[in-house]
Design a protein around this motif. Structure first.
Motif, mmCIF file in Angstrom:
data_model
loop_
_atom_site.group_PDB
_atom_site.id
_atom_site.type_symbol
_atom_site.label_atom_id
_atom_site.label_comp_id
_atom_site.label_asym_id
_atom_site.label_seq_id
_atom_site.Cartn_x
_atom_site.Cartn_y
_atom_site.Cartn_z
ATOM 1 N N PRO A 54 -6.725 16.963 34.543
ATOM 2 C CA PRO A 54 -6.405 17.827 35.815
ATOM 3 C C PRO A 54 -4.876 18.419 36.406
ATOM 4 O O PRO A 54 -4.165 18.609 36.355
ATOM 5 N N ALA A 55 -5.773 20.505 36.838
ATOM 6 C CA ALA A 55 -5.300 21.080 37.577
ATOM 7 C C ALA A 55 -4.264 20.388 38.046
ATOM 8 O O ALA A 55 -4.260 19.308 38.833
ATOM 9 N N ALA A 56 -2.927 20.998 38.875
ATOM 10 C CA ALA A 56 -1.517 20.454 39.202
ATOM 11 C C ALA A 56 -1.747 20.861 40.625
ATOM 12 O O ALA A 56 -3.053 21.791 41.447
ATOM 13 N N VAL A 57 -1.843 19.719 41.797
ATOM 14 C CA VAL A 57 -2.204 19.767 42.613
ATOM 15 C C VAL A 57 -1.170 20.440 44.088
ATOM 16 O O VAL A 57 -1.502 20.113 44.886
ATOM 17 N N GLY A 58 -0.455 21.389 43.469
ATOM 18 C CA GLY A 58 0.784 21.711 43.908
ATOM 19 C C GLY A 58 1.054 23.115 42.744
ATOM 20 O O GLY A 58 0.674 23.720 42.280
ATOM 21 N N PRO A 59 2.387 23.649 43.702
ATOM 22 C CA PRO A 59 2.977 24.980 42.984
ATOM 23 C C PRO A 59 3.443 24.297 41.943
ATOM 24 O O PRO A 59 5.310 25.136 41.962
ATOM 25 N N TYR A 60 3.306 23.876 40.778
ATOM 26 C CA TYR A 60 3.546 23.672 39.499
ATOM 27 C C TYR A 60 2.706 23.765 38.484
ATOM 28 O O TYR A 60 1.743 23.266 38.749
ATOM 29 N N SER A 61 3.043 23.314 37.354
ATOM 30 C CA SER A 61 2.476 23.725 35.389
ATOM 31 C C SER A 61 2.064 22.758 35.594
ATOM 32 O O SER A 61 2.686 21.569 35.766
ATOM 33 N N GLN A 62 1.353 21.706 34.751
ATOM 34 C CA GLN A 62 1.277 20.700 34.410
ATOM 35 C C GLN A 62 2.301 20.475 33.259
ATOM 36 O O GLN A 62 2.672 19.561 33.135
ATOM 37 N N SER B 91 4.817 17.408 33.505
ATOM 38 C CA SER B 91 5.132 16.764 35.622
ATOM 39 C C SER B 91 4.540 16.283 35.237
ATOM 40 O O SER B 91 2.850 14.926 34.703
ATOM 41 N N GLY B 92 4.634 15.561 36.393
ATOM 42 C CA GLY B 92 4.150 14.051 37.269
ATOM 43 C C GLY B 92 2.670 14.258 36.905
ATOM 44 O O GLY B 92 1.716 14.563 37.932
ATOM 45 N N SER B 93 1.825 12.794 36.147
ATOM 46 C CA SER B 93 0.707 13.369 36.114
ATOM 47 C C SER B 93 -0.303 11.921 36.702
ATOM 48 O O SER B 93 0.703 9.794 36.452
ATOM 49 N N LEU B 94 -0.945 12.479 37.626
ATOM 50 C CA LEU B 94 -1.735 10.715 38.185
ATOM 51 C C LEU B 94 -2.858 10.431 37.348
ATOM 52 O O LEU B 94 -3.436 11.234 36.461
ATOM 53 N N GLY B 95 -3.301 9.483 37.825
ATOM 54 C CA GLY B 95 -5.088 8.913 38.065
ATOM 55 C C GLY B 95 -6.185 9.630 37.769
ATOM 56 O O GLY B 95 -6.853 8.655 38.586
ATOM 57 N N LEU B 96 -6.148 11.018 37.961
ATOM 58 C CA LEU B 96 -6.947 11.491 38.326
ATOM 59 C C LEU B 96 -7.752 11.650 37.112
ATOM 60 O O LEU B 96 -7.326 12.190 36.489
ATOM 61 N N LEU B 97 -8.664 12.369 37.878
ATOM 62 C CA LEU B 97 -9.908 12.934 36.227
ATOM 63 C C LEU B 97 -10.500 14.284 36.720
ATOM 64 O O LEU B 97 -10.025 14.474 37.716
ATOM 65 N N PRO B 98 -9.877 14.729 34.881
ATOM 66 C CA PRO B 98 -9.700 16.226 35.249
ATOM 67 C C PRO B 98 -11.478 17.075 35.587
ATOM 68 O O PRO B 98 -10.809 18.345 35.991
ATOM 69 N N GLU B 99 -12.120 16.499 35.883
ATOM 70 C CA GLU B 99 -13.882 17.135 35.779
ATOM 71 C C GLU B 99 -13.414 17.203 37.203
ATOM 72 O O GLU B 99 -13.909 17.733 37.859
ATOM 73 N N THR B 100 -13.235 15.872 38.239
ATOM 74 C CA THR B 100 -13.692 16.198 39.459
ATOM 75 C C THR B 100 -11.568 16.118 40.314
ATOM 76 O O THR B 100 -11.754 16.766 41.467
ATOM 77 N N GLY B 101 -10.844 15.829 39.782
ATOM 78 C CA GLY B 101 -9.268 15.796 40.936
ATOM 79 C C GLY B 101 -9.292 14.851 41.277
ATOM 80 O O GLY B 101 -7.982 14.629 42.348
ATOM 81 N N GLN B 102 -10.215 13.919 41.255
ATOM 82 C CA GLN B 102 -10.158 12.915 42.012
ATOM 83 C C GLN B 102 -9.221 11.652 41.824
ATOM 84 O O GLN B 102 -10.005 11.286 40.593
ATOM 85 N N LEU B 103 -9.010 10.482 42.283
ATOM 86 C CA LEU B 103 -8.474 9.784 41.312
ATOM 87 C C LEU B 103 -9.436 8.442 41.362
ATOM 88 O O LEU B 103 -10.446 8.300 41.283
#
Length: 181
Positions: A66-74, A85-97
């Motif tokens: 997933p793309a970063a959800v703020g002003p930071y880099s993967q 960076s801290g990684s959440l359980g987001l799907l790369p395709e949608t950016g949703q959990l």
């Protein structure tokens, strides 16, 4: 005659600045002051060797995480290390959990970290430190069981703690530091 220790300080301008923008200062401090340091001083032969040690940084990006959800880099590659960076359980395709399940989120966060490490030229075996942040510390054993599948041999050092809240209502966030071969 008083003994003193030489202290050299370096000031560097932003990455990619010309070497002329760097300054070096030398001074002498009494040994009694130098001996109070908690660590021995780092000694560089020159500003050039200091720059070689500090190195440049490179942004690591992949569309397989997933793309970063703020002003930071993967991730950032610097000093022969990769800082994910801290990684959440987001799907790369949608950016949703992926779901509301801590198990699913942990699995997806670990997959995302793997893709970012891969984009940086390494794998899970290069990880030296991770941090796990949990929305609920009672999920520790469930997260730990999934995490263990990714680090079966020589697992990295790790910290785990409960966070007050995680971005996007996530239940787990994991960051990672890896070394380059």
């Amino acid at each position: 005659m008083a003994w003193c220790a030489a202290v050299t300080t370096f000031q560097f301008s932003p990455i990619n600045a010309p070497p002329a923008a760097q300054t070096v200062n030398h001074r002498c401090v009494p040994l009694s002051v130098a001996n109070r340091c908690r660590r021995p001083p780092v000694v560089f032969a020159s500003a050039a060797s200091a720059a070689a040690i500090t190195g440049n940084k490179e942004v690591i990006e992949t569309d397989k995480a997933p793309a970063a959800v703020g002003p930071y880099s993967q991730a950032i590659k610097a000093n022969n290390m990769i800082f994910v960076s801290g990684s959440l359980g987001l799907l790369p395709e949608t950016g949703q959990l992926i779901s509301d399940s801590v198990d699913d989120q942990t699995e997806q966060a670990m997959k995302n970290i793997g893709e970012i490490l891969k984009a940086g030229g390494v794998g899970y075996d290069s990880a030296v430190k991770t941090t796990i942040m949990l929305a609920d510390i009672n999920d520790f054993s469930r997260v730990n069981a999934i995490y263990a599948k990714y680090f079966q041999v020589d697992p990295p050092a790790r910290s785990t703690f409960q966070a007050g809240a995680l971005p996007l209502g996530a239940k787990v966030e994991i960051d990672c530091i890896a070394v380059l071969p």
